[in-house]
Every structure is written in C-alpha cells, then in structure tokens.
Write a protein that holds these residues in place. Sequence first.
Motif, short mmCIF file in Angstrom:
data_model
loop_
_atom_site.label_atom_id
_atom_site.label_comp_id
_atom_site.label_asym_id
_atom_site.label_seq_id
_atom_site.Cartn_x
_atom_site.Cartn_y
_atom_site.Cartn_z
N ILE A 267 -6.45 5.78 -0.65
CA ILE A 267 -7.76 5.11 -0.69
C ILE A 267 -7.57 3.60 -0.47
O ILE A 267 -8.34 2.96 0.25
CB ILE A 267 -8.49 5.44 -2.00
CG1 ILE A 267 -8.88 6.93 -1.97
CG2 ILE A 267 -9.73 4.56 -2.18
CD1 ILE A 267 -9.45 7.48 -3.24
N ARG A 271 -9.19 1.37 2.54
CA ARG A 271 -10.01 0.19 2.26
C ARG A 271 -9.54 -1.03 3.03
O ARG A 271 -10.29 -1.99 3.21
CB ARG A 271 -10.01 -0.11 0.75
CG ARG A 271 -10.91 0.84 -0.02
CD ARG A 271 -10.86 0.57 -1.51
NE ARG A 271 -11.81 1.43 -2.22
CZ ARG A 271 -11.85 1.56 -3.54
NH1 ARG A 271 -11.00 0.89 -4.30
NH2 ARG A 271 -12.74 2.35 -4.10
N ALA A 278 -17.70 3.50 5.40
CA ALA A 278 -17.95 4.52 4.37
C ALA A 278 -16.80 5.50 4.28
O ALA A 278 -16.26 5.93 5.30
CB ALA A 278 -19.23 5.28 4.68
N LEU A 279 -16.45 5.83 3.04
CA LEU A 279 -15.52 6.92 2.78
C LEU A 279 -16.28 8.00 2.02
O LEU A 279 -16.90 7.71 0.99
CB LEU A 279 -14.33 6.43 1.93
CG LEU A 279 -13.47 7.53 1.29
CD1 LEU A 279 -12.77 8.39 2.35
CD2 LEU A 279 -12.42 6.93 0.34
N TYR A 280 -16.27 9.21 2.55
CA TYR A 280 -16.84 10.36 1.86
C TYR A 280 -15.70 11.18 1.27
O TYR A 280 -14.67 11.35 1.91
CB TYR A 280 -17.65 11.23 2.83
CG TYR A 280 -18.93 10.57 3.28
CD1 TYR A 280 -20.14 10.86 2.65
CD2 TYR A 280 -18.92 9.62 4.31
CE1 TYR A 280 -21.31 10.22 3.05
CE2 TYR A 280 -20.09 8.99 4.71
CZ TYR A 280 -21.28 9.31 4.07
OH TYR A 280 -22.44 8.67 4.46
N GLN A 281 -15.90 11.71 0.06
CA GLN A 281 -14.93 12.61 -0.55
C GLN A 281 -15.63 13.94 -0.82
O GLN A 281 -16.75 13.95 -1.35
CB GLN A 281 -14.40 12.04 -1.87
CG GLN A 281 -13.55 10.79 -1.71
CD GLN A 281 -13.09 10.19 -3.05
OE1 GLN A 281 -12.88 8.99 -3.12
NE2 GLN A 281 -12.93 11.00 -4.09
N GLN A 293 -11.92 5.16 -6.52
CA GLN A 293 -12.35 6.07 -5.46
C GLN A 293 -13.69 5.63 -4.88
O GLN A 293 -14.20 4.57 -5.23
CB GLN A 293 -12.37 7.52 -5.92
CG GLN A 293 -12.82 7.78 -7.33
CD GLN A 293 -12.42 9.17 -7.82
OE1 GLN A 293 -12.44 10.14 -7.06
NE2 GLN A 293 -12.07 9.28 -9.08
N THR A 294 -14.21 6.44 -3.99
CA THR A 294 -15.45 6.03 -3.32
C THR A 294 -16.62 6.12 -4.31
O THR A 294 -16.55 6.87 -5.29
CB THR A 294 -15.67 6.93 -2.07
OG1 THR A 294 -16.49 6.23 -1.14
CG2 THR A 294 -16.30 8.25 -2.41
N PHE A 298 -21.20 8.91 -2.60
CA PHE A 298 -20.49 9.36 -1.40
C PHE A 298 -19.57 10.54 -1.71
O PHE A 298 -18.70 10.89 -0.92
CB PHE A 298 -19.68 8.22 -0.79
CG PHE A 298 -20.54 7.14 -0.15
CD1 PHE A 298 -20.70 7.10 1.22
CD2 PHE A 298 -21.19 6.20 -0.93
CE1 PHE A 298 -21.50 6.12 1.82
CE2 PHE A 298 -22.00 5.22 -0.36
CZ PHE A 298 -22.16 5.18 1.02
#
Length: 340
Positions: A267, A271, A278-281, A293-294, A298
């Motif tokens: 992560i 970054r 955007a980071l989706y998990q 984390q995100t 998200f």
Amino acid sequence: MMLVILLMLMPSVSAADTEGHLDIYFIDVEGGACTLLVSPSGESLIIDSGYPDNNDRDLNRILHVVRDVAGLEQIDHAAVTHWHLDHYGNHAALSTKIRINNFWDRGIPDVLSEDAQFVNRVSNYRSASQNASNSLKAGDSLPVKSGKTSYGVRILTGSREVIPNTGQPNPYADLHEPQPKDTTDNAASLSFLLTFGEFRFLCCGDLTWNIEAKLMTPNNPIGQVDMFMVTHHGLATSNNPVLVRAIDPRVAVMCNGPTKGGTEGVIRTLRKCESLEALYQLHRNVKLEPELQTPASFIANSGPTQGCQGVWVKASVAPGGREYTVQIGPEGKPRHYLSR
Ligand SMILES: [Zn+2]
C-alpha cells in the motif's frame, strides 16, 4: 423554452453512444482471484476462478456475477494465470454449469514442486478443457474481437519469460533490490495487458519480484496504465516498485482477503505512484490499522470471511476508452475517472 430548443438541435445519439461499455468485474473470492471482462460485443473473458470447495462459495459467487449481473449465457474465454488453487480452483466446476468455449493457460506442467496433489488436481481441468487448452506465452495475444473501439489482450509474461525489454528507460529501474529466486509457479504467471481504445488495464496474476524486474528493467516496455489489478493479492513478495511506480496507475484494485494480502508495504508503494487517485480493496485487512489501508468507502467487504457477502467491484469503461467509472456492489455510487 431555450432548453427545449437546444435539446431539439442536439443530435439524438452520437455514434459512440451506440456502442456499449467494456465492463470489468473483480469478484470477491476471499483472497483468491477472479476477474471477468465483458466487451461491448458481449464477448467474455474470465481470468482465474477462485478457490474450490467451501460449499461452492466462490463458484456460486462467480456464477452469480456471470449470469445474473453480467447476463452471460456462456464464457468465451477462460484463462488461468498459474497453477495455484486460488486461481484455477473452479474452472472445471464452472464448465459443468456454463459453457466455456476456449481455455487458456501457460501450459500444464507434468508436476508442480510445491503441490504434491497437482496431478490429481489438474486432471479435472484437463477433462473440462477436453485436454485441449491453449497455451500462451509472452508476446501472444488473445483472439478477441474489436468493435468501433479497438480492443486487445496481450500477454506480457508467462512461464518466467517476458516480452522484449523495449521502450523508454524506466526511471525507477534503480529501485530493484533482487530477492531470492522464487521457484513457485507464481513467478510463472501469465500477465495480461488489456487495451480498450485509450484505456489500459494490467493484471499480472501472482507474478513475483524478480520477474517483475526482468520485465521492467532497464526499459519500460509497457508504458503507463489506467487501471492496475494489484499483483498477488497485495502480498509483499510481488509489487516490486520498479513495476508499480513505472506503470503509475490512476486506479488500483486489490483482490485481497481479510487475512491474506493487502500488506502495508504494498500500500505504501502504491501511495508513492504520482497519478494514483484511488485504491479499491475487495477486503479490509482485518489485521492492519485503518490509516494504513484505503479509506473504508473504497473497501468492498469489511468483515471476516465467515458471513461475508462477497461484494464485487466493477469498472465500466466508456466507448473510446477515454473515461470510466468504478463502483462497489450493485448499490454503489459510480466514481468517475479519466484515462490518462
Ligand atoms: Zn494467488
């Protein structure tokens, strides 16, 4: 009145509007991988198929998305990135429920050093594909159909080989710190670069560190991408910054489980990408502090595997590939992104 006149003067439907979207579904298989792509012509490609067993948990989630959400009656192409059960776990079972027209993999090895049960396990896959799966190697392309928007799927890595190292010098090449040789099948993963007009999506299976560097040093033969499926569920043995920083994705989607992948180091690497918006998990990493984390909005699934609803993430790319949306589950509000 003005508005009515303006509306009357506007062409009713532009040419591009008559073409459909390219849809990408990231199906939650609890730390395995399963990605479904459906092109405007309705041609479908499923990459990997989650874990077997668990009362058909992953199989049922996949069938739900394939049939009920995407509305498919067959799967045109089913690919396996590599020979681990969280990736080819349901190919055979799927084929008993829905027609699969073509099977694609990196070639079936005779044995797999890390899996004493491999010969047994892969026998169902062999039967499902009628022993006629197609092997792919670096540099190959899948025979997918283009519409008005050009559509292509190219293989960048496979069986530890990579495409030629052409392109601009990779400014992040010096970040490579070699790791001990990975003898598992992760390093042999197929990597897929999908292009839809201007949109570019990269999915590398569970490709590991040194092969990522082999692909990306000293030059960057891929260029930059719009969307990146974070490699190997976000585990730290993959996602070498020489690759992640150089492809500089705008949106990343991580197919992690509650206790698998989604690691802090990965992560942090994401970054550092200049363009990342955007980071989706697929899951909250239940062991990691929220700020590492995100943001929760998200994350598709926040609880443990037990009782998990298996909410998916969907990207929908507009004709021409200049813009796309990403939403979480059927009720999620689509967020809008521009291709780079
Ligand atoms: Zn995996």
